[in-house]
Design a protein around this motif. Sequence first.
Motif, PDB file in Angstrom:
ATOM      1  N   HIS A 221       0.823  -1.207   0.000  1.00  0.00           N
ATOM      2  CA  HIS A 221       0.000   0.000   0.000  1.00  0.00           C
ATOM      3  C   HIS A 221       0.853   1.252   0.000  1.00  0.00           C
ATOM      4  CE1 HIS A 221       0.865   0.293   4.358  1.00  0.00           C
ATOM      5  NE2 HIS A 221       0.686  -1.011   4.367  1.00  0.00           N
ATOM      6  N   GLY A 222       2.110   1.119  -0.461  1.00  0.00           N
ATOM      7  CA  GLY A 222       2.995   2.278  -0.509  1.00  0.00           C
ATOM      8  C   GLY A 222       3.928   2.204  -1.695  1.00  0.00           C
ATOM      9  N   GLU A 223       4.626   3.297  -1.944  1.00  0.00           N
ATOM     10  CA  GLU A 223       5.563   3.384  -3.048  1.00  0.00           C
ATOM     11  C   GLU A 223       6.743   2.446  -2.822  1.00  0.00           C
ATOM     12  OE1 GLU A 223       7.657   7.034  -5.557  1.00  0.00           O
ATOM     13  OE2 GLU A 223       7.202   7.276  -3.433  1.00  0.00           O
ATOM     14  N   GLU A 224       7.277   1.894  -3.932  1.00  0.00           N
ATOM     15  CA  GLU A 224       8.465   1.046  -3.857  1.00  0.00           C
ATOM     16  C   GLU A 224       9.537   1.634  -4.765  1.00  0.00           C
ATOM     17  OE1 GLU A 224       7.934  -3.137  -4.003  1.00  0.00           O
ATOM     18  OE2 GLU A 224       5.977  -3.086  -3.026  1.00  0.00           O
ATOM     19  N   LEU A 225      10.697   1.910  -4.182  1.00  0.00           N
ATOM     20  CA  LEU A 225      11.790   2.563  -4.893  1.00  0.00           C
ATOM     21  C   LEU A 225      12.961   1.599  -5.027  1.00  0.00           C
ATOM     22  CD1 LEU A 225      11.774   5.997  -3.001  1.00  0.00           C
ATOM     23  CD2 LEU A 225      10.373   5.296  -4.951  1.00  0.00           C
ATOM     24  N   PHE A 226      13.453   1.439  -6.253  1.00  0.00           N
ATOM     25  CA  PHE A 226      14.637   0.615  -6.536  1.00  0.00           C
ATOM     26  C   PHE A 226      15.629   1.510  -7.265  1.00  0.00           C
ATOM     27  CE2 PHE A 226      10.862  -1.977  -6.462  1.00  0.00           C
ATOM     28  CZ  PHE A 226      11.212  -3.104  -5.731  1.00  0.00           C
ATOM     29  N   GLY A 260       0.684   0.997  -4.451  1.00  0.00           N
ATOM     30  CA  GLY A 260       1.684   2.047  -4.569  1.00  0.00           C
ATOM     31  C   GLY A 260       2.332   2.082  -5.934  1.00  0.00           C
ATOM     32  N   GLY A 261       2.935   3.209  -6.277  1.00  0.00           N
ATOM     33  CA  GLY A 261       3.702   3.315  -7.503  1.00  0.00           C
ATOM     34  C   GLY A 261       5.069   2.681  -7.351  1.00  0.00           C
ATOM     35  N   VAL A 262       5.790   2.607  -8.467  1.00  0.00           N
ATOM     36  CA  VAL A 262       7.104   1.963  -8.489  1.00  0.00           C
ATOM     37  C   VAL A 262       8.083   2.871  -9.221  1.00  0.00           C
ATOM     38  CG1 VAL A 262       8.425  -0.035  -9.267  1.00  0.00           C
ATOM     39  CG2 VAL A 262       6.079  -0.346  -8.479  1.00  0.00           C
ATOM     40  N   SER A 263       9.269   3.032  -8.647  1.00  0.00           N
ATOM     41  CA  SER A 263      10.347   3.775  -9.286  1.00  0.00           C
ATOM     42  C   SER A 263      11.561   2.859  -9.413  1.00  0.00           C
ATOM     43  CB  SER A 263      10.707   5.023  -8.466  1.00  0.00           C
ATOM     44  OG  SER A 263      11.869   5.651  -8.982  1.00  0.00           O
ATOM     45  N   VAL A 264      11.988   2.629 -10.651  1.00  0.00           N
ATOM     46  CA  VAL A 264      13.189   1.829 -10.916  1.00  0.00           C
ATOM     47  C   VAL A 264      14.140   2.718 -11.699  1.00  0.00           C
ATOM     48  CG1 VAL A 264      14.118  -0.305 -11.874  1.00  0.00           C
ATOM     49  CG2 VAL A 264      11.759  -0.252 -11.012  1.00  0.00           C
ATOM     50  N   ARG A 265      15.242   3.111 -11.066  1.00  0.00           N
ATOM     51  CA  ARG A 265      16.171   4.056 -11.674  1.00  0.00           C
ATOM     52  C   ARG A 265      17.617   3.600 -11.516  1.00  0.00           C
ATOM     53  NH1 ARG A 265      15.280   9.395 -13.009  1.00  0.00           N
ATOM     54  NH2 ARG A 265      13.093  10.077 -13.017  1.00  0.00           N
ATOM     55  N   ASP A 266      18.382   3.737 -12.594  1.00  0.00           N
ATOM     56  CA  ASP A 266      19.839   3.530 -12.557  1.00  0.00           C
ATOM     57  C   ASP A 266      20.197   2.127 -12.078  1.00  0.00           C
ATOM     58  OD1 ASP A 266      20.383   6.323 -13.283  1.00  0.00           O
ATOM     59  OD2 ASP A 266      19.640   6.779 -11.282  1.00  0.00           O
ATOM     60  N   CYS A 267      19.422   1.140 -12.511  1.00  0.00           N
ATOM     61  CA  CYS A 267      19.648  -0.247 -12.097  1.00  0.00           C
ATOM     62  C   CYS A 267      20.210  -1.073 -13.249  1.00  0.00           C
ATOM     63  CB  CYS A 267      18.341  -0.876 -11.607  1.00  0.00           C
ATOM     64  SG  CYS A 267      17.633  -0.103 -10.149  1.00  0.00           S
ATOM     65  N   GLU A 268      20.693  -2.277 -12.915  1.00  0.00           N
ATOM     66  CA  GLU A 268      21.171  -3.230 -13.916  1.00  0.00           C
ATOM     67  C   GLU A 268      20.552  -4.588 -13.627  1.00  0.00           C
ATOM     68  OE1 GLU A 268      25.308  -5.210 -15.711  1.00  0.00           O
ATOM     69  OE2 GLU A 268      25.401  -3.571 -14.242  1.00  0.00           O
ATOM     70  N   PHE A 269      19.976  -5.204 -14.672  1.00  0.00           N
ATOM     71  CA  PHE A 269      19.361  -6.519 -14.560  1.00  0.00           C
ATOM     72  C   PHE A 269      20.002  -7.437 -15.596  1.00  0.00           C
ATOM     73  CE2 PHE A 269      16.364  -3.399 -13.100  1.00  0.00           C
ATOM     74  CZ  PHE A 269      15.619  -3.997 -12.096  1.00  0.00           C
ATOM     75  N   SER A 270      20.522  -8.579 -15.160  1.00  0.00           N
ATOM     76  CA  SER A 270      21.204  -9.462 -16.100  1.00  0.00           C
ATOM     77  C   SER A 270      21.171 -10.907 -15.624  1.00  0.00           C
ATOM     78  CB  SER A 270      22.661  -9.011 -16.285  1.00  0.00           C
ATOM     79  OG  SER A 270      23.399  -9.139 -15.079  1.00  0.00           O
TER      80      SER A 270
END
Length: 555
Positions: A221-226, A260-270
């Motif tokens: 029920h809240g924002e999630e920041l990655f 909640g909304g989601v923020s995914v910034r400056d990450c690497e997935f591999s």
Amino acid sequence: MKIKTLSSFVASLVAGTTLCATSGSALQQEVDAARRAKKNSVTLTQKEYRIPTGVNLTKFKDFTIDGNGAKIVITNPRSQAFVLWNSTDITIKNLTVDYDPLPYTQGVITAIDGKELKFTIDAGYPRLTPELQLNYIHIFTPDGRRWKENCPDVYGKLKMLSPDEGIFTMRKSYDVEIGDRFAVNYRSPAAFDINRCGKVTFEDITIQASPGVAFLSRYGHGEELFHRVKIIRGTPPTGATAPRLLAGNADGINIASNRGGVSVRDCEFSYLGDDSINLHCELMPLVSKVDEKVIDTVYPYPKSSTFLEEVYTPGDRVIFVRSGDYSVIGEAKIARIEVSPRSKAVASQTPDFFPVHSTRGFTVYEVEFDRPVNFPEGSFFYVPVSSAQGFEIVNNYFHDHRARGLRLMSSNGVVENNRFERLKSCAIALGGEFNWWREAGWCENIAIRNNKMIDIGWGSMASPDNYVPAVVATFARLDQYPGFYHGNRNLEITGNEIKNAPGAGILLNYCDGVKVSDNTIENVLLSKGVPGRDKGFKDPTPVWIQNSVNIEVQK
């Protein structure tokens, strides 16, 4: 992916996993001591923590764990690294997570006889056990640097001959050669398991292995920041000379039933065993009508781990869709939701509505709406606000992994300035996985801007049964094809660079109102056949328009 342990995996993926027990480890003790002292943060003191089970953050509020550069090694490959349960305003930062032993094994193909692949396990990696006699393997190049091109997901049956060698019998012939490397993994709980939480923040975290989804979030029920999160392969284990093949056994981030909304910034997935990011809400069946405003619906997971009544609240917009083509047939608002007194009578129908369903139990909900819902039993509905709407995915690097970069079934978001390279399926998929997975819904109000997508889809995009046969694909997974409802709406695809793919650059399917402009699309449609032809796709072009209206395409 179809896997032997599908029911148990989906149970953990959708409903949330069992809390890990408090380990009593030095790490847990440091966290608990700070909490008892009524501090709102703890800075870890050791460079490395080797612990059998992860950190349990239950009912924490306004608390920060600063890893201070620590490496956390989980010694039970079936355990989470962190469990966040019914907590809010939590920040975890500046640490690395790894597993020893690893939650998968790997090896090399040594001989091929028809559809039989004989293999040996690499030195230093976990030995074969009966639980690894699964029905799929991942195929890599001989040097282990890349997934093998033009080799889709390889299904069949693994047979253990000894702890060091075995035979994999392929379901059909695949492009596999002697010397190719392979990995085989089960799927277990997430490294970061997040349930019923408010705002959570993850910063400067590196994950080098995960037994399931790296970050799994449900009933939030809240924002999630990655921010500045990396999922990358670690160094070879002790005694090994071959490089690791995987960094995670399933998705990177999978979020559902979250307000909640989601923020995914400056990450690497591999080097993931599945998609980088999956955002969706649940597709729920209208099982039976109680009266004109009240229905029973069923969710194929037990009440002990199901909390939809905390996510769906009075006043929430509900969209009803027709079974088959999942066209919208009406809307209402929730007035009330609670566990139904008719559970036993309704639950027997669960397998009829969920092709992938759990054997662990079920929950039947009674839902009351603000108006009569004159829709047939067997229809479905979803609650858009629970799909992590209001997302931003910006300045990330997605590369070298199975399946899709982004699997988005949400709305009101932006995907901007990201780089996608060498993914087995499409880079970005927009639309509902209505059939099979029962993940909703139709996508609206999304901007895809200024991304670079290169060498995409060389694992499965050219398949005749692919329903996302493009680098950027709007879609819907239906019971039967083709469908004709235009549910993906108000989309913008601008300023992107797309190069080298067996399918189209952009596929617009089931859309109403899309602006496509200023994209550079080169060297696409390299497949000899028409990708997705079994789903009714025909006459491919770099910008491929199917079953859509009000499309504006500019150079």
